[in-house]
Design a protein around this motif. Structure first.
Motif, PDB file in Angstrom:
ATOM      1  N   TRP A 188       7.990   8.402 -15.811  1.00 34.72           N
ATOM      2  CA  TRP A 188       6.888   9.202 -15.275  1.00 34.72           C
ATOM      3  C   TRP A 188       7.171  10.669 -15.572  1.00 34.72           C
ATOM      4  CZ3 TRP A 188       2.672   7.126 -12.624  1.00 34.72           C
ATOM      5  CH2 TRP A 188       2.760   5.774 -12.319  1.00 34.72           C
ATOM      6  N   ARG A 189       6.102  11.423 -15.861  1.00 32.48           N
ATOM      7  CA  ARG A 189       6.241  12.871 -16.091  1.00 32.48           C
ATOM      8  C   ARG A 189       5.266  13.613 -15.186  1.00 32.48           C
ATOM      9  NH1 ARG A 189       7.584  12.004 -21.625  1.00 32.48           N
ATOM     10  NH2 ARG A 189       9.831  12.259 -21.717  1.00 32.48           N
ATOM     11  N   ALA A 190       5.783  14.663 -14.567  1.00 31.58           N
ATOM     12  CA  ALA A 190       4.943  15.513 -13.721  1.00 31.58           C
ATOM     13  C   ALA A 190       4.270  16.559 -14.590  1.00 31.58           C
ATOM     14  CB  ALA A 190       5.788  16.177 -12.646  1.00 31.58           C
ATOM     15  N   GLY A 191       3.009  16.843 -14.294  1.00 35.12           N
ATOM     16  CA  GLY A 191       2.260  17.852 -15.029  1.00 35.12           C
ATOM     17  C   GLY A 191       1.174  18.431 -14.153  1.00 35.12           C
ATOM     18  N   PRO A 192       0.363  19.298 -14.693  1.00 36.66           N
ATOM     19  CA  PRO A 192      -0.677  19.960 -13.899  1.00 36.66           C
ATOM     20  C   PRO A 192      -1.720  18.993 -13.323  1.00 36.66           C
ATOM     21  CG  PRO A 192      -0.852  20.566 -16.226  1.00 36.66           C
ATOM     22  CD  PRO A 192       0.391  19.762 -16.076  1.00 36.66           C
ATOM     23  N   ASP A 193      -1.917  17.831 -13.961  1.00 37.47           N
ATOM     24  CA  ASP A 193      -2.904  16.861 -13.478  1.00 37.47           C
ATOM     25  C   ASP A 193      -2.315  15.851 -12.503  1.00 37.47           C
ATOM     26  OD1 ASP A 193      -4.857  18.036 -15.055  1.00 37.47           O
ATOM     27  OD2 ASP A 193      -4.469  16.692 -16.740  1.00 37.47           O
ATOM     28  N   GLY A 194      -0.991  15.888 -12.284  1.00 35.68           N
ATOM     29  CA  GLY A 194      -0.340  14.925 -11.400  1.00 35.68           C
ATOM     30  C   GLY A 194       0.852  14.296 -12.095  1.00 35.68           C
ATOM     31  N   VAL A 195       1.086  13.029 -11.799  1.00 34.59           N
ATOM     32  CA  VAL A 195       2.221  12.297 -12.370  1.00 34.59           C
ATOM     33  C   VAL A 195       1.663  11.247 -13.329  1.00 34.59           C
ATOM     34  CG1 VAL A 195       4.302  11.015 -11.814  1.00 34.59           C
ATOM     35  CG2 VAL A 195       3.426  12.661 -10.185  1.00 34.59           C
ATOM     36  N   THR A 196       2.143  11.261 -14.574  1.00 33.64           N
ATOM     37  CA  THR A 196       1.627  10.369 -15.616  1.00 33.64           C
ATOM     38  C   THR A 196       2.689   9.363 -16.032  1.00 33.64           C
ATOM     39  OG1 THR A 196       0.202  12.142 -16.437  1.00 33.64           O
ATOM     40  CG2 THR A 196       0.589  10.288 -17.915  1.00 33.64           C
ATOM     41  N   LEU A 197       2.283   8.096 -16.118  1.00 30.53           N
ATOM     42  CA  LEU A 197       3.161   7.034 -16.594  1.00 30.53           C
ATOM     43  C   LEU A 197       3.206   7.099 -18.114  1.00 30.53           C
ATOM     44  CD1 LEU A 197       4.915   4.581 -16.040  1.00 30.53           C
ATOM     45  CD2 LEU A 197       2.841   3.211 -15.875  1.00 30.53           C
ATOM     46  N   VAL A 198       4.372   7.448 -18.660  1.00 36.74           N
ATOM     47  CA  VAL A 198       4.543   7.650 -20.092  1.00 36.74           C
ATOM     48  C   VAL A 198       4.913   6.352 -20.800  1.00 36.74           C
ATOM     49  CG1 VAL A 198       5.904   8.886 -21.834  1.00 36.74           C
ATOM     50  CG2 VAL A 198       5.202  10.046 -19.733  1.00 36.74           C
ATOM     51  N   GLU A 199       5.805   5.555 -20.170  1.00 33.36           N
ATOM     52  CA  GLU A 199       6.246   4.308 -20.784  1.00 33.36           C
ATOM     53  C   GLU A 199       6.689   3.334 -19.699  1.00 33.36           C
ATOM     54  OE1 GLU A 199       9.024   3.232 -24.500  1.00 33.36           O
ATOM     55  OE2 GLU A 199      10.186   3.895 -22.770  1.00 33.36           O
ATOM     56  N   ILE A 219       2.642   8.707  -6.146  1.00 37.19           N
ATOM     57  CA  ILE A 219       3.111   7.342  -6.391  1.00 37.19           C
ATOM     58  C   ILE A 219       3.813   6.885  -5.113  1.00 37.19           C
ATOM     59  CG2 ILE A 219       4.591   5.876  -7.819  1.00 37.19           C
ATOM     60  CD1 ILE A 219       2.293   7.315  -9.341  1.00 37.19           C
ATOM     61  N   ALA A 220       3.413   5.743  -4.578  1.00 37.15           N
ATOM     62  CA  ALA A 220       4.070   5.178  -3.393  1.00 37.15           C
ATOM     63  C   ALA A 220       5.092   4.147  -3.839  1.00 37.15           C
ATOM     64  CB  ALA A 220       3.035   4.527  -2.477  1.00 37.15           C
ATOM     65  N   MET A 221       6.325   4.321  -3.400  1.00 40.17           N
ATOM     66  CA  MET A 221       7.417   3.402  -3.746  1.00 40.17           C
ATOM     67  C   MET A 221       7.887   2.735  -2.455  1.00 40.17           C
ATOM     68  SD  MET A 221       9.333   6.014  -6.342  1.00 40.17           S
ATOM     69  CE  MET A 221      10.498   4.856  -7.009  1.00 40.17           C
ATOM     70  N   ARG A 222       7.881   1.406  -2.435  1.00 41.78           N
ATOM     71  CA  ARG A 222       8.302   0.666  -1.244  1.00 41.78           C
ATOM     72  C   ARG A 222       9.761   0.270  -1.364  1.00 41.78           C
ATOM     73  NH1 ARG A 222       4.255  -0.496   2.447  1.00 41.78           N
ATOM     74  NH2 ARG A 222       6.170  -0.484   3.663  1.00 41.78           N
ATOM     75  N   ARG A 223      10.436   0.209  -0.227  1.00 44.32           N
ATOM     76  CA  ARG A 223      11.857  -0.143  -0.170  1.00 44.32           C
ATOM     77  C   ARG A 223      12.031  -1.218   0.892  1.00 44.32           C
ATOM     78  NH1 ARG A 223      15.060   4.862   1.171  1.00 44.32           N
ATOM     79  NH2 ARG A 223      16.785   3.905   0.072  1.00 44.32           N
ATOM     80  N   SER A 224      11.981  -2.472   0.496  1.00 36.26           N
ATOM     81  CA  SER A 224      12.030  -3.576   1.446  1.00 36.26           C
ATOM     82  C   SER A 224      13.445  -3.934   1.890  1.00 36.26           C
ATOM     83  CB  SER A 224      11.388  -4.816   0.831  1.00 36.26           C
ATOM     84  OG  SER A 224      12.212  -5.333  -0.196  1.00 36.26           O
ATOM     85  N   GLY A 225      14.437  -3.603   1.097  1.00 37.90           N
ATOM     86  CA  GLY A 225      15.792  -4.038   1.377  1.00 37.90           C
ATOM     87  C   GLY A 225      16.071  -5.430   0.820  1.00 37.90           C
ATOM     88  N   SER A 228       5.297  12.932  -5.767  1.00 38.18           N
ATOM     89  CA  SER A 228       4.172  13.701  -6.304  1.00 38.18           C
ATOM     90  C   SER A 228       4.728  14.899  -7.054  1.00 38.18           C
ATOM     91  CB  SER A 228       3.244  14.165  -5.169  1.00 38.18           C
ATOM     92  OG  SER A 228       3.926  15.015  -4.277  1.00 38.18           O
ATOM     93  N   ALA A 229       3.906  15.485  -7.889  1.00 37.86           N
ATOM     94  CA  ALA A 229       4.316  16.675  -8.643  1.00 37.86           C
ATOM     95  C   ALA A 229       4.314  17.882  -7.712  1.00 37.86           C
ATOM     96  CB  ALA A 229       3.367  16.915  -9.813  1.00 37.86           C
ATOM     97  N   CYS A 230       5.287  18.752  -7.875  1.00 36.27           N
ATOM     98  CA  CYS A 230       5.343  19.984  -7.079  1.00 36.27           C
ATOM     99  C   CYS A 230       4.276  20.939  -7.587  1.00 36.27           C
ATOM    100  CB  CYS A 230       6.709  20.636  -7.209  1.00 36.27           C
ATOM    101  SG  CYS A 230       8.055  19.655  -6.547  1.00 36.27           S
ATOM    102  N   PRO A 231       3.665  21.696  -6.683  1.00 35.60           N
ATOM    103  CA  PRO A 231       2.640  22.658  -7.131  1.00 35.60           C
ATOM    104  C   PRO A 231       3.238  23.793  -7.930  1.00 35.60           C
ATOM    105  CG  PRO A 231       2.960  22.796  -4.740  1.00 35.60           C
ATOM    106  CD  PRO A 231       3.844  21.706  -5.258  1.00 35.60           C
TER     107      PRO A 231
END
Length: 92
Positions: A7-18, A53-59, A89-92
């Motif tokens: 993922w890459r952060a940019g002015p439009d948000g976070v983009t999935l690159v690969e 992006i929401a990341m869940r951590r179930s254990g 999220s991307a920092c402002p």
């Protein structure tokens, strides 16, 4: 089976690159456009930039690995185990 995403952060948000996966499993099949490179099926998902992006951590599975500038560490190095969900999220 390892599933990795870049993922890459940019002015439009976070983009999935690969996205890349080492093998298939229930719900983990590579799409037809994926190519096998260095032991991973790799592809570029067609997904617009995301505000967060929401990341869940179930254990129940291994913790997320967060890689920054080539250094990877488990999410538990940054946050306590009970931190769930984790919102990126991307920092402002």
């Amino acid at each position: 089976t390892l599933w990795e995403e870049v993922w890459r952060a940019g002015p439009d948000g976070v983009t999935l690159v690969e996205a890349r996966i080492q093998g298939s499993g229930a719900g983990m099949e590579a799409p037809p456009e994926a190519r096998l490179v260095d032991g991973f099926w790799r592809w570029r998902p067609q997904l617009p930039a995301q505000r967060e992006i929401a990341m869940r951590r179930s254990g129940a599975t291994a913790d997320w690995q967060i890689c920054i500038a080539g250094r990877c560490r488990p999410m538990g190095d940054y946050l306590p185990p009970e931190a769930d969900p984790v919102i990126l999220s991307a920092c402002p």
